[in-house]
Design an enzyme around this catalytic site. Structure first.
Site, mmCIF file in Angstrom:
data_model
loop_
_atom_site.group_PDB
_atom_site.id
_atom_site.type_symbol
_atom_site.label_atom_id
_atom_site.label_comp_id
_atom_site.label_asym_id
_atom_site.label_seq_id
_atom_site.Cartn_x
_atom_site.Cartn_y
_atom_site.Cartn_z
ATOM 1 N N HIS A 104 0.854 -1.191 0.000
ATOM 2 C CA HIS A 104 0.000 0.000 0.000
ATOM 3 C C HIS A 104 0.890 1.240 0.000
ATOM 4 O O HIS A 104 1.589 1.510 0.973
ATOM 5 C CB HIS A 104 -0.901 0.003 1.230
ATOM 6 C CG HIS A 104 -1.661 1.283 1.386
ATOM 7 N ND1 HIS A 104 -2.748 1.594 0.605
ATOM 8 C CD2 HIS A 104 -1.464 2.345 2.195
ATOM 9 C CE1 HIS A 104 -3.202 2.781 0.949
ATOM 10 N NE2 HIS A 104 -2.434 3.266 1.909
ATOM 11 N N ASP A 138 0.855 5.218 -0.295
ATOM 12 C CA ASP A 138 0.110 6.471 -0.336
ATOM 13 C C ASP A 138 0.678 7.356 -1.436
ATOM 14 O O ASP A 138 1.883 7.625 -1.466
ATOM 15 C CB ASP A 138 0.203 7.179 1.018
ATOM 16 C CG ASP A 138 -0.629 6.484 2.087
ATOM 17 O OD1 ASP A 138 -1.784 6.138 1.799
ATOM 18 O OD2 ASP A 138 -0.114 6.287 3.199
ATOM 19 N N ASP A 187 -7.316 1.715 2.752
ATOM 20 C CA ASP A 187 -6.946 2.742 3.738
ATOM 21 C C ASP A 187 -7.826 3.980 3.686
ATOM 22 O O ASP A 187 -7.541 4.962 4.349
ATOM 23 C CB ASP A 187 -5.480 3.140 3.510
ATOM 24 C CG ASP A 187 -4.906 3.973 4.648
ATOM 25 O OD1 ASP A 187 -5.316 3.773 5.805
ATOM 26 O OD2 ASP A 187 -4.049 4.833 4.377
ATOM 27 N N HIS A 239 -6.433 9.836 -0.748
ATOM 28 C CA HIS A 239 -6.997 9.885 0.598
ATOM 29 C C HIS A 239 -6.083 10.474 1.678
ATOM 30 O O HIS A 239 -6.419 10.366 2.874
ATOM 31 C CB HIS A 239 -7.496 8.490 1.018
ATOM 32 C CG HIS A 239 -6.417 7.476 1.195
ATOM 33 N ND1 HIS A 239 -6.220 6.446 0.297
ATOM 34 C CD2 HIS A 239 -5.494 7.284 2.168
ATOM 35 C CE1 HIS A 239 -5.221 5.688 0.713
ATOM 36 N NE2 HIS A 239 -4.764 6.186 1.841
#
Length: 1004
Positions: free
Chosen positions: A262, A264, A374, A578
């Site tokens: 994951h 970001d 997330d 996000h």
């Protein structure tokens, strides 16, 4: 038998830590190291390789914040190592507890070929197996000295979050640069002992299996000569063969492991660094796929794939091959893992349009799942968007972070506002960085809520955020857990394989209706106001640009800007990631975002003006263009004509001080404090403001959450409030009233005005904000008895209770709306609309004196001032526009919400401009009019039922239509959708509540 369990367990820990793990590399020699520090931003690979480095020693400090250093390491394999496996151990100064949050590196060969990434849990590079004595070794490392923002004492304000304030002090100490012999037998013994030791710790003490493992481990340690670990590791492993071969129980929980990292797209690092994080991770994963035939890796976010393609073509070639082999899997089908609460209807749709289209164009692969592990909660409008994009599954993990209530399911059907249901899975492992620890695997099995009716769950496995993804150790652990007694079984599978199995075994899962509200991170609806305003403005400018460019293209041959709109959409979608749109990134990210939104606005305004000029033609006739989906003041939706003259509202002095505004429909009293003490609906003979209360009330709260400063607002913030009632001035200004207030180090200037011919009080608010750890709200106490209220969400609205009967309701003390909040009694209601804010709260009290009625208070969240991760969050001048709409039904809330976000545009021309398409029913709201993305010239119209009821409508095209097709969001005809009849350009529609529909109109 005596209980020696603790003795053996302690023995295992010490032997592993002090003898076995160090023996994985029994021999080593130092490498020669030199370094070149790039003078500014990262340089191309060729430039970094060609630079002339200077010698540096292990133990030296290196790396200014956000700098790039190119290390060159060189050495010779000793003759005595011939035939053995040799690896380079390259420790840039890593802290193994911080994978993804510190320095990282990407290793290259001298010819520029990428090898793999370097990360805290992944410091090795295979040199040779078997090695040749005297073999020369030379490697280059592109090392990023990203500073640690989220440190062991988290959430402390830091200037490291922006290159402009971070300074130049070296951040890291070069720790180890060696060639070493890799003893795979010892490494395998480490994995054996870790897996068994971790499993043993999770089993009940009275379990026979736990004691079987304990005895086997004890015998293995007896077989190990601690003075000759490398010579006796194989003998120790043989003592563990039987206990590792005992199969799992048939009823064991089944875990689908998906290799994952994951990442970001921006958070505690800028966008440019994410480009490199992705390159490092994909290099790691393609190398691991070559070594591990059963391993499968999935990566989401088409934007990140595009970055690899565009910035690291040498890595991209390896990725494409791995995708073709079916083992490097595009996941999620979205442009980025966006926030889903705040993006508008079209933006949320375009996340899937651009994401899915990228994977289709590049690989011919279509995703079935939305992959959002997330994201901070999920809007109730999302299920039908997922379905309309051609997908049918959703995965997230974040709801497990909720502070108050435990979600009752891990696998379920999620039902959205229109009745669409999406098969949804929350991984019970409760992490999107699973590392195959025994505690994680056991937690997943114990935690799984759907035992007895389902048995499958998914575990995203790998270090994220630049931690390097899945490691060889994780793969080795998973191999031992494939079929091991006492453990859940683990199998590497793609997301599609998991979902197909999970759906097949659980054909009638429970249903959850409405939003998936995260009981945490509520302040992300307010933090970084200018980022949120930039997003909102960009969404509406894109609507205008597509509408007017399509209209002009059909009417005048105006060149439709396909490529520009595609590029701008992707820019806006990227910034809905996000941590960007929610305001939880470092200062650098938001500084760049503000500049990006300014460029986007300038470019889109240019497209709008050029298209409108083409439509208006030559002439001196004053024209008003209306981009909103409803007519206003006689100007049709999507058209332009000369405006009608309207009477201006009257302003008079108020008895006792202040002023009265009156436009014949609404009479508003503003007292000497600048507060609205009355908003009287003349036609309904009804007061809006609760007795004894005042609207337009600014309220200031202390705001220091227990953690996650930019993310969180904790319920106790409401315990203390200061009403800002003192006014520096309350004076006439044009047809309105200007109010100025000072408080702390800040200043607010407001203009209150009535719209001609409308029941709408407009509040323009400018805040020069210089507070710290404060929360600013704008309150409207309303004389309305409502047990629920409506908030706009994607393609409709969603109801929330105004009371707190349950812990679930009490937890929603801060929530999201798009353009409006609406609350009503039968026959009469009130809307509060906005042009750029999202966070709000609604509370109700029963008046104990007077009439005993109910006061329902809507409070808009304006500004916060957290100090982490951006210590200067929101300092400076902000402008907001809100409107109070008394007597509003839901139809008025919808209309006014659009109007406040799409102001009229005025210019002169030759005459009126007819709309490209019209709809005769206000309940059917057109959200997009555009030309088809494939360049065919077809007109695409997207719309939805907006009031929450059934609707019949006629859509009329202002051009000759040859054919009509109902399509998905990607503008592909739906085989099972009956084509609506089109007669003379008139298309009859029937929509169920909140139904979303896309039509493709082929021009004759």
């Amino acid at each position: 038998m005596h209980d020696d369990r603790s003795l053996v367990e302690a023995r295992l820990k010490r032997v592993l830590d002090e003898r076995v793990r160090p023996a994985v590399y029994p021999e080593s020699v130092p490498l020669e190291v030199a370094v070149w520090h790039a003078p500014g931003e990262p340089v191309p690979v060729a430039e970094g390789l060609a630079a002339e480095p200077e010698p540096i020693e292990v133990g030296a400090r290196w790396g200014a914040p956000w700098g790039t250093s190119w290390f060159r390491v060189s050495g010779t394999v000793p003759e005595a190592w011939a035939g053995r496996t040799v690896e380079a151990i390259l420790d840039l100064g890593f802290d193994e507890n911080m994978p993804g949050f510190q320095c990282e590196g990407l290793v290259y060969r001298p010819d520029g070929t990428p090898v793999k990434g370097l990360n805290p849990r992944n410091q090795w590079v295979r040199v040779a197996a078997p090695a040749e004595g005297g073999e020369q070794v030379r490697l280059h490392i592109e090392a990023a000295s990203n500073p640690v923002i989220l440190d062991y004492h988290p959430f402390l304000p830091t200037q490291l979050g922006d290159k402009e304030t971070a300074g130049s002090d070296p951040q890291y100490t070069l720790t180890r640069m060696d060639l070493a012999v890799f003893d795979e037998t010892v490494w395998q013994l480490v994995i054996d002992l870790e897996v068994l030791g971790e499993l043993m710790a999770e089993l009940p003490v009275e379990s026979a299996r736990r004691w079987d493992i304990l005895r086997a481990v004890d015998k293995a340690l007896d077989a190990l000569d601690l003075q000759d670990v490398n010579g006796t590791a194989d003998r120790a492993r043989s003592r563990l063969t039987d206990v590792l071969a005992t199969p799992a129980a048939p009823s064991a929980h089944r875990i689908s492991a998906v290799g994952h990292a994951h990442i970001d797209s921006a958070w505690l690092w800028p966008l440019r660094e994410t480009v490199r994080k992705v390159a490092r991770t994909t290099s790691n994963m393609t190398a691991l796929l070559d070594d591990e035939p059963e391993f499968v890796f999935a990566m989401s976010q088409a934007q990140q794939w595009a970055w690899v393609r565009d910035h690291r073509p040498e890595v991209w070639a390896r990725v494409k091959k791995a995708v073709a082999d079916g083992r490097f899997v595009p996941a999620g089908g979205m442009w980025v893992e966006s926030d889903t609460n705040m993006p508008g209807s079209e933006a949320m749709a375009r996340q899937f349009v651009h994401g899915k289209r990228f994977f289709l164009d590049e690989f011919g692969i279509e995703n079935d799942e939305a992959w959002l592990p997330d994201t901070f909660g999920f809007a109730a409008g999302l299920p039908q968007i997922i379905k309309a994009a051609g997908s049918k599954y959703l995965l997230t993990q974040k709801i497990s972070w909720s502070q108050t209530n435990k979600f009752p399911h891990h696998t379920f059907q999620w039902e959205g506002i229109d009745g669409t249901r999406i098969f949804t899975h929350f991984p019970p492992v409760d992490t999107y960085n699973c590392s195959m620890k025994g505690s994680e695997i056991a937690h997943a099995a114990r935690n799984f809520k759907d035992k007895g009716v389902a048995r499958h769950s998914l575990a995203p496995t790998g270090w994220g955020d630049g931690g390097g993804g899945t490691t060889r150790e994780m793969v080795a652990k998973a191999a031992r857990l494939r079929d091991l007694e006492g453990s859940a079984t683990v199998t590497w599978e793609t997301p599609r394989e998991f979902f197909e199995k999970a759906a097949a075994e659980y054909p009638e899962p429970p249903v959850w209706v409405g939003e998936l509200y995260l009981e945490l991170h509520r302040a992300t609806l307010t933090s970084q106001a200018k980022t949120k305003q930039g997003n909102r403005r960009s969404e509406h400018l894109l609507r205008e640009a597509e509408l007017w460019a399509a209209t002009a293209a059909v009417r005048t041959g105006f060149p439709y800007p396909y490529e520009d709109l595609d590029r701008i959409w992707k820019t806006v979608l990227l910034h809905q990631f996000h941590d960007i749109l929610p305001g939880s990134s470092i200062a650098w990210v938001h500084r760049e975002a503000r500049r990006t939104y300014e460029r986007v606005a300038e470019e889109l305004t240019g497209i709008v003006e050029a298209a409108q000029r083409a439509l208006a033609g030559e002439g001196d006739t004053p024209l008003v263009f209306n981009a909103a989906p409803h007519a206003r003041a006689g100007i049709p939706a999507g058209g332009a004509r000369t405006p009608a003259e309207q009477d201006r509202p009257a302003r008079s002095d108020r008895s006792g001080g202040g002023y009265v505004l009156d436009n014949g429909l609404l009479r508003v009293e503003i007292d000497a404090r600048g507060l609205v003490v009355s908003a009287y609906d003349i036609e309904a003979d009804r007061e809006t403001v609760a007795p004894g209360r005042a609207a337009n009330l600014l309220q200031l709260h202390p705001d220091f959450p227990n953690m996650w400063d930019a993310w969180d607002v904790d319920a106790f913030y409401r315990n203390t409030v200061t009403d800002l009632t003192d006014a520096d001035e309350v004076v006439p200004d044009g047809d309105g009233v200007r109010i100025v207030r000072s408080f702390g180090s800040s200043r607010v200037t407001q203009l209150l005005s009535l719209a001609p011919g409308e029941r709408r009080l407009t509040l323009d608010t400018e805040v020069d904000w210089h507070e710290t750890e404060k929360f600013l709200k704008l309150a409207f106490p309303l004389d309305v008895h409502a047990e629920r209220y409506a908030s706009e969400t994607q393609f409709g609205h969603f109801h929330r209770p105004t009371h707190t009967n349950t812990s679930w309701e009490a937890a929603k003390f801060e929530a999201c709306n798009h353009r409006f909040v609406h609350l009503a009694e039968p026959g009469w209601g009130v809307a509060v609309v906005n042009d750029s804010t999202y966070g709000h709260d609604v509370t109700r009290t029963v008046r104990t004196d007077g009439d005993g009625g109910t006061t329902t208070t809507v409070r808009v969240s304006l500004l916060r001032a957290p100090r982490f991760p951006d210590p200067e969050t929101d300092q400076g001048v902000h402008r907001f526009r809100h409107a109070l709409v008394p007597g509003a039904g839901i139809e008025d809330a919808v209309r006014e919400g659009w109007r406040i976000n799409l102001p009229e545009r005025r210019l002169t021309g030759g005459g009126a401009v007819a709309p490209l398409v019209t709809c005769d029913q206000d309940a059917v709201v057109v959200t997009a009019v555009k030309l088809a993305d494939d360049g065919s010239g077809d007109v695409v119209v997207r719309f939805h039922e907006a009031f929450g009821g059934r609707a019949r409508a006629t859509l009329t095209a202002g051009f000759e239509v040859a054919d009509v097709a109902v399509t998905d969001l990607l503008e592909r005809p739906l085989a099972d959708a009956p084509a609506p009849r089109a007669e003379g350009g008139r298309i009859a529609l029937r929509l169920r509540p909140f139904e979303l529909m896309t039509l493709r109109l082929r021009r004759a």
